[in-house]
Design a protein around this motif. Structure first.
Motif, PDB file in Angstrom:
ATOM      1  N   GLN A  12      -0.210  55.570  56.486  1.00 20.89           N
ATOM      2  CA  GLN A  12       0.123  56.995  56.390  1.00 20.89           C
ATOM      3  C   GLN A  12       0.836  57.499  57.638  1.00 20.89           C
ATOM      4  OE1 GLN A  12      -0.463  58.775  53.533  1.00 20.89           O
ATOM      5  NE2 GLN A  12      -1.117  56.788  52.711  1.00 20.89           N
ATOM      6  N   ASP A  13       1.233  56.581  58.491  1.00 21.61           N
ATOM      7  CA  ASP A  13       1.873  56.947  59.757  1.00 21.61           C
ATOM      8  C   ASP A  13       3.313  57.405  59.487  1.00 21.61           C
ATOM      9  OD1 ASP A  13       2.804  57.245  62.306  1.00 21.61           O
ATOM     10  OD2 ASP A  13       2.285  55.225  62.985  1.00 21.61           O
ATOM     11  N   PRO A  14       3.670  58.652  59.842  1.00 21.73           N
ATOM     12  CA  PRO A  14       5.051  59.105  59.629  1.00 21.73           C
ATOM     13  C   PRO A  14       6.082  58.230  60.346  1.00 21.73           C
ATOM     14  CG  PRO A  14       3.627  60.949  60.214  1.00 21.73           C
ATOM     15  CD  PRO A  14       2.828  59.712  60.426  1.00 21.73           C
ATOM     16  N   ALA A  15       5.675  57.630  61.473  1.00 24.89           N
ATOM     17  CA  ALA A  15       6.615  56.778  62.207  1.00 24.89           C
ATOM     18  C   ALA A  15       7.041  55.579  61.363  1.00 24.89           C
ATOM     19  CB  ALA A  15       5.980  56.307  63.514  1.00 24.89           C
ATOM     20  N   VAL A  16       6.131  55.059  60.532  1.00 25.24           N
ATOM     21  CA  VAL A  16       6.480  53.933  59.653  1.00 25.24           C
ATOM     22  C   VAL A  16       7.545  54.361  58.653  1.00 25.24           C
ATOM     23  CG1 VAL A  16       5.599  52.378  57.885  1.00 25.24           C
ATOM     24  CG2 VAL A  16       4.249  52.796  59.943  1.00 25.24           C
ATOM     25  N   THR A  17       7.357  55.527  58.045  1.00 24.83           N
ATOM     26  CA  THR A  17       8.343  56.031  57.084  1.00 24.83           C
ATOM     27  C   THR A  17       9.692  56.250  57.754  1.00 24.83           C
ATOM     28  OG1 THR A  17       6.562  57.138  55.876  1.00 24.83           O
ATOM     29  CG2 THR A  17       8.818  57.858  55.415  1.00 24.83           C
ATOM     30  N   ARG A  18       9.663  56.838  58.948  1.00 22.72           N
ATOM     31  CA  ARG A  18      10.922  57.092  59.663  1.00 22.72           C
ATOM     32  C   ARG A  18      11.637  55.780  59.999  1.00 22.72           C
ATOM     33  NH1 ARG A  18       7.793  60.926  62.785  1.00 22.72           N
ATOM     34  NH2 ARG A  18       7.854  59.453  64.530  1.00 22.72           N
ATOM     35  N   GLU A  19      10.888  54.802  60.488  1.00 24.03           N
ATOM     36  CA  GLU A  19      11.518  53.536  60.858  1.00 24.03           C
ATOM     37  C   GLU A  19      12.068  52.807  59.634  1.00 24.03           C
ATOM     38  OE1 GLU A  19      12.349  52.420  63.842  1.00 24.03           O
ATOM     39  OE2 GLU A  19      11.602  54.358  64.521  1.00 24.03           O
ATOM     40  N   LEU A  20      11.347  52.882  58.530  1.00 22.39           N
ATOM     41  CA  LEU A  20      11.868  52.281  57.298  1.00 22.39           C
ATOM     42  C   LEU A  20      13.189  52.945  56.891  1.00 22.39           C
ATOM     43  CD1 LEU A  20       8.661  51.725  55.142  1.00 22.39           C
ATOM     44  CD2 LEU A  20      10.348  49.979  55.756  1.00 22.39           C
ATOM     45  N   ALA A  21      13.219  54.273  56.950  1.00 24.75           N
ATOM     46  CA  ALA A  21      14.443  54.988  56.600  1.00 24.75           C
ATOM     47  C   ALA A  21      15.577  54.613  57.558  1.00 24.75           C
ATOM     48  CB  ALA A  21      14.196  56.496  56.630  1.00 24.75           C
ATOM     49  N   ARG A  22      15.262  54.515  58.833  1.00 24.88           N
ATOM     50  CA  ARG A  22      16.297  54.173  59.810  1.00 24.88           C
ATOM     51  C   ARG A  22      16.848  52.760  59.552  1.00 24.88           C
ATOM     52  NH1 ARG A  22      16.290  56.703  64.566  1.00 24.88           N
ATOM     53  NH2 ARG A  22      14.015  56.950  64.476  1.00 24.88           N
ATOM     54  N   LEU A  23      15.942  51.804  59.299  1.00 31.06           N
ATOM     55  CA  LEU A  23      16.378  50.434  59.056  1.00 31.06           C
ATOM     56  C   LEU A  23      17.172  50.318  57.754  1.00 31.06           C
ATOM     57  CD1 LEU A  23      13.098  48.659  60.197  1.00 31.06           C
ATOM     58  CD2 LEU A  23      15.347  48.368  61.253  1.00 31.06           C
ATOM     59  N   GLU A  24      16.751  51.047  56.716  1.00 32.20           N
ATOM     60  CA  GLU A  24      17.489  51.030  55.454  1.00 32.20           C
ATOM     61  C   GLU A  24      18.881  51.639  55.621  1.00 32.20           C
ATOM     62  OE1 GLU A  24      13.529  51.378  52.589  1.00 32.20           O
ATOM     63  OE2 GLU A  24      14.645  53.169  53.208  1.00 32.20           O
TER      64      GLU A  24
ATOM     65  N   GLU B 159      20.587  51.699  58.457  1.00 34.93           N
ATOM     66  CA  GLU B 159      21.387  50.749  59.231  1.00 34.93           C
ATOM     67  C   GLU B 159      21.832  49.571  58.371  1.00 34.93           C
ATOM     68  OE1 GLU B 159      18.954  49.694  62.515  1.00 34.93           O
ATOM     69  OE2 GLU B 159      19.155  51.639  63.521  1.00 34.93           O
ATOM     70  N   ALA B 160      21.033  49.270  57.341  1.00 37.21           N
ATOM     71  CA  ALA B 160      21.413  48.181  56.426  1.00 37.21           C
ATOM     72  C   ALA B 160      22.425  48.633  55.388  1.00 37.21           C
ATOM     73  CB  ALA B 160      20.168  47.633  55.736  1.00 37.21           C
TER      74      ALA B 160
ATOM     75  N   GLN C  22      21.271  56.215  50.704  1.00 35.27           N
ATOM     76  CA  GLN C  22      20.631  56.931  49.603  1.00 35.27           C
ATOM     77  C   GLN C  22      19.142  56.612  49.534  1.00 35.27           C
ATOM     78  OE1 GLN C  22      22.117  59.318  47.463  1.00 35.27           O
ATOM     79  NE2 GLN C  22      19.913  59.627  47.183  1.00 35.27           N
ATOM     80  N   LYS C  23      18.791  55.370  49.781  1.00 37.03           N
ATOM     81  CA  LYS C  23      17.387  54.980  49.786  1.00 37.03           C
ATOM     82  C   LYS C  23      16.649  55.659  50.935  1.00 37.03           C
ATOM     83  CE  LYS C  23      14.456  50.919  49.161  1.00 37.03           C
ATOM     84  NZ  LYS C  23      14.439  49.435  49.060  1.00 37.03           N
ATOM     85  N   ALA C  24      17.333  55.789  52.080  1.00 37.38           N
ATOM     86  CA  ALA C  24      16.729  56.475  53.226  1.00 37.38           C
ATOM     87  C   ALA C  24      16.464  57.935  52.896  1.00 37.38           C
ATOM     88  CB  ALA C  24      17.639  56.352  54.450  1.00 37.38           C
ATOM     89  N   VAL C  25      17.409  58.594  52.202  1.00 43.60           N
ATOM     90  CA  VAL C  25      17.228  59.994  51.804  1.00 43.60           C
ATOM     91  C   VAL C  25      16.027  60.122  50.877  1.00 43.60           C
ATOM     92  CG1 VAL C  25      18.234  61.894  50.491  1.00 43.60           C
ATOM     93  CG2 VAL C  25      19.619  60.669  52.159  1.00 43.60           C
ATOM     94  N   SER C  26      15.936  59.226  49.899  1.00 43.38           N
ATOM     95  CA  SER C  26      14.817  59.269  48.955  1.00 43.38           C
ATOM     96  C   SER C  26      13.481  59.057  49.655  1.00 43.38           C
ATOM     97  CB  SER C  26      15.007  58.192  47.887  1.00 43.38           C
ATOM     98  OG  SER C  26      16.218  58.398  47.181  1.00 43.38           O
ATOM     99  N   ARG C  27      13.486  58.247  50.708  1.00 45.11           N
ATOM    100  CA  ARG C  27      12.246  57.992  51.439  1.00 45.11           C
ATOM    101  C   ARG C  27      11.854  59.186  52.316  1.00 45.11           C
ATOM    102  NH1 ARG C  27       9.616  53.468  52.282  1.00 45.11           N
ATOM    103  NH2 ARG C  27      11.345  52.156  51.581  1.00 45.11           N
TER     104      ARG C  27
ATOM    105  N   GLN D 283      24.933  62.589  56.382  1.00 45.85           N
ATOM    106  CA  GLN D 283      26.283  62.429  56.923  1.00 45.85           C
ATOM    107  C   GLN D 283      26.918  61.132  56.416  1.00 45.85           C
ATOM    108  OE1 GLN D 283      26.515  62.133  61.177  1.00 45.85           O
ATOM    109  NE2 GLN D 283      28.708  62.476  61.260  1.00 45.85           N
ATOM    110  N   LYS D 284      26.106  60.050  56.359  1.00 45.46           N
ATOM    111  CA  LYS D 284      26.630  58.776  55.846  1.00 45.46           C
ATOM    112  C   LYS D 284      27.006  58.884  54.362  1.00 45.46           C
ATOM    113  CE  LYS D 284      24.478  55.505  59.049  1.00 45.46           C
ATOM    114  NZ  LYS D 284      25.747  54.874  59.470  1.00 45.46           N
ATOM    115  N   LEU D 285      26.302  59.749  53.650  1.00 50.61           N
ATOM    116  CA  LEU D 285      26.609  59.943  52.223  1.00 50.61           C
ATOM    117  C   LEU D 285      27.769  60.905  52.009  1.00 50.61           C
ATOM    118  CD1 LEU D 285      22.988  60.131  50.751  1.00 50.61           C
ATOM    119  CD2 LEU D 285      24.623  58.252  50.520  1.00 50.61           C
ATOM    120  N   GLY D 286      28.285  61.521  53.086  1.00 48.12           N
ATOM    121  CA  GLY D 286      29.429  62.418  52.976  1.00 48.12           C
ATOM    122  C   GLY D 286      29.084  63.853  52.688  1.00 48.12           C
ATOM    123  N   ASP D 287      27.811  64.213  52.721  1.00 47.21           N
ATOM    124  CA  ASP D 287      27.401  65.596  52.467  1.00 47.21           C
ATOM    125  C   ASP D 287      27.390  66.346  53.796  1.00 47.21           C
ATOM    126  OD1 ASP D 287      26.316  67.971  51.647  1.00 47.21           O
ATOM    127  OD2 ASP D 287      24.728  67.077  50.440  1.00 47.21           O
ATOM    128  N   ARG D 288      28.568  66.818  54.207  1.00 44.82           N
ATOM    129  CA  ARG D 288      28.714  67.402  55.531  1.00 44.82           C
ATOM    130  C   ARG D 288      27.872  68.655  55.713  1.00 44.82           C
ATOM    131  NH1 ARG D 288      31.209  71.283  58.376  1.00 44.82           N
ATOM    132  NH2 ARG D 288      32.010  70.740  60.460  1.00 44.82           N
TER     133      ARG D 288
END
Length: 511
Positions: free
Chosen positions: A255-267, A269-270, A274-279, A302-307
């Motif tokens: 339940q650690d928010p840092a885990v969710t954030r790091e997963l989103a960041r790694l996704e 970077e990969a 869109q998966k990061a946004v959903s997470r 920003q990566k998805l183009g939604d300025r």
């Protein structure tokens, strides 16, 4: 240090240094002991172990026997020295005093031993603060008073020592202490996790990874361990391995928010923004004021183009993050890169932020409040003075038979208007000063408006004064305003302009 305690402290230091193999330090301390106390049996005995020649050893042992003829160790050592011709250099030259006992397991240990052969407890430890050696049973360093802890706490004792070694930049000693924890707490996942964190703090990432992996062998269903190991792999430059570990932590119910954030960041970077946004969406619904998550969402959008959405999230991150934080700086840099704010504002970490009052605002607010209070007190004093003075003046007129010549009532409206204006002005300034102290934006706007009006009024007054002086000069000519007056006016206008400018550009300092 008292005269009685000094030899004892020196003897303790000398024995600890001798056990640690620091012969020069031991010799220096023990020589001071025998100089202060010639009949110190233990000092002479230990001194025989750290002197350089057999002749010196013989002298030391003879002194021991002179003090105590029944000392078997000294007698045996002396006989051995005299029978050896030439005397061989012993591998451990010191004749050990009577056998010691390990303070933890009670096993017999040689006095020259630094580690218990039975339980592996270090019998002497180096103080993290001063570096001097002390017996492991000492709870505080006898040399500097630094707290050492209680060795009976086992792994917790060595962990505490390792932390203090790192605090004092003694990385090698910290590593030795951590190695002892690994040996004594091989089945304790939480202790191994702390060891891994300290290895990471010391920059020993390979050791940290190995320790976390051992901890996972002990507790394979602990999500926190997977998250810690994922963080180390990420810092180690292995994002794919880190992503797998963070995903495992999430599977195990982290339940650690840092885990969710790091997963989103790694996704992200990969390449899967869109998966990061959903997470991040569920996380922001639970924690809408998490500046790290808001910043990450801005990056993903920003990566998805939604300025527009990205800009909104970056602005939100700026509002939520402290003024000197990495999150705020990153959000401002992204806004500047996207053209949403001037580039000069991208590095505006120096600008004040809500909740932290700049020193110049504090000074200005205090001056405004003090001026307002003085104005209010002055108005009240003027009213009291007018009331008492009016009665006294009327009495004087009656006494001089001049009561009808001057009508004091005709001055009353002017005095009342003057007092009323002073009171209203003082109360307004008092409110503005308090508003500035509380960093209220309406107070900032009031200062800008009033200062601008005062600036304009000052210019008008200068123009009017100049015209009057030119008219009064007539044919004799007008050479301009006197220099002292001109200099004062320019200084006043400059200060007023600086105040207006500062309050205009520092909007972020106010709520």
């Amino acid at each position: 240090m008292s005269d009685e305690s000094q030899p004892a402290e020196l003897l303790r230091r000398g024995i600890a240094s001798a056990k640690a193999g620091r012969k020069e330090e031991a010799r220096e301390a023990l020589l001071q002991v025998v100089k202060l106390d010639e009949r110190n049996e233990q000092a002479w005995l230990w001194l025989s172990a750290v002197v350089d020649s057999n002749e010196e050893r013989e002298i030391c042992l003879e002194n021991v026997l002179a003090i105590n003829p029944d000392n078997g160790r000294a007698r045996a050592g002396l006989e051995w020295l005299r029978q050896s011709s030439p005397p061989p250099e012993p591998s451990s030259p010191e004749p050990a005093p009577e056998e010691d006992r390990c303070p933890r397991c009670g096993a017999g240990v040689r006095a020259s031993s630094s580690v218990c052969p039975q339980c592996n407890l270090p019998l002497i430890v180096a103080c993290p603060a001063c570096g001097e050696y002390a017996g492991v049973e000492e709870s505080a360093c006898p040399h500097c008073g630094e707290t050492l802890g209680d060795f009976r706490q086992g792994p917790a004792y060595h962990l505490g020592m390792a932390r203090r070694y790192l605090e004092h930049h003694a990385a090698e000693r910290a590593q030795e202490a951590l190695t002892r924890v690994e040996a004594e707490a091989a089945d304790d996942a939480s202790a191994l996790a702390e060891v891994g964190a300290l290895y990471e703090e010391a920059g020993l990432r390979s050791r940290a990874i190995a320790t976390y992996e051992r901890a996972l062998e002990v507790a394979p269903h602990d999500p926190t361990l997977y998250a810690h190991l994922g963080a180390v792999y990420r810092q180690h430059g292995e994002p794919a391995r880190a992503l797998t570990l963070y995903q495992k932590a999430e599977e195990l119910g982290s339940q650690d928010p840092a885990v969710t954030r790091e997963l989103a960041r790694l996704e992200m970077e990969a390449g899967d923004a869109q998966k990061a946004v959903s997470r991040l969406h569920p996380l922001l619904r639970k924690q809408p004021i998490d500046p790290h998550a808001v910043l990450l969402m801005g990056d993903a959008l920003q990566k998805l183009g939604d300025r527009d959405a990205a800009v909104a999230h970056y602005r939100r991150a700026v509002q939520l993050a402290p003024g000197d934080s990495d999150v705020r700086r990153a959000a401002q840099a992204n806004l500047a890169q996207m053209g949403a704010i001037p580039a000069r504002d991208a590095g505006a970490a120096h600008r004040p932020h809500p909740g932290r009052r700049p020193g110049c605002v504090t000074i200005y607010a205090v001056l405004v409040i003090v001026g307002a209070l003085l104005g209010i007190l002055g108005a009240l004093a003027l009213g009291a003075l007018y009331a008492s003075g009016r009665q006294a003046f009327q009495q004087a007129l009656l006494e001089q038979s001049m009561a009808g010549l001057i009508d004091l009532d005709q001055f009353a409206p002017y005095v009342q208007i003057s007092i009323g204006v002073s009171l209203v002005s003082g109360l307004i300034n008092l409110a503005i000063g308090i508003g500035l102290w509380m960093l209220k934006n309406w107070a900032r706007i009031a200062v800008i408006v009033l200062s601008t009006l005062a600036f304009i009024a000052g210019l008008v007054q200068v123009a009017a004064t100049t015209g009057l002086m030119r008219g009064a000069a007539g044919s004799s000519g007008f050479s301009g305003l006197p220099l002292p007056l001109l200099g004062g006016l320019i200084a006043g206008f400059v200060v007023q302009a600086l105040i207006i400018f500062w309050f205009l550009v520092n909007r972020d300092a106010f709520d």
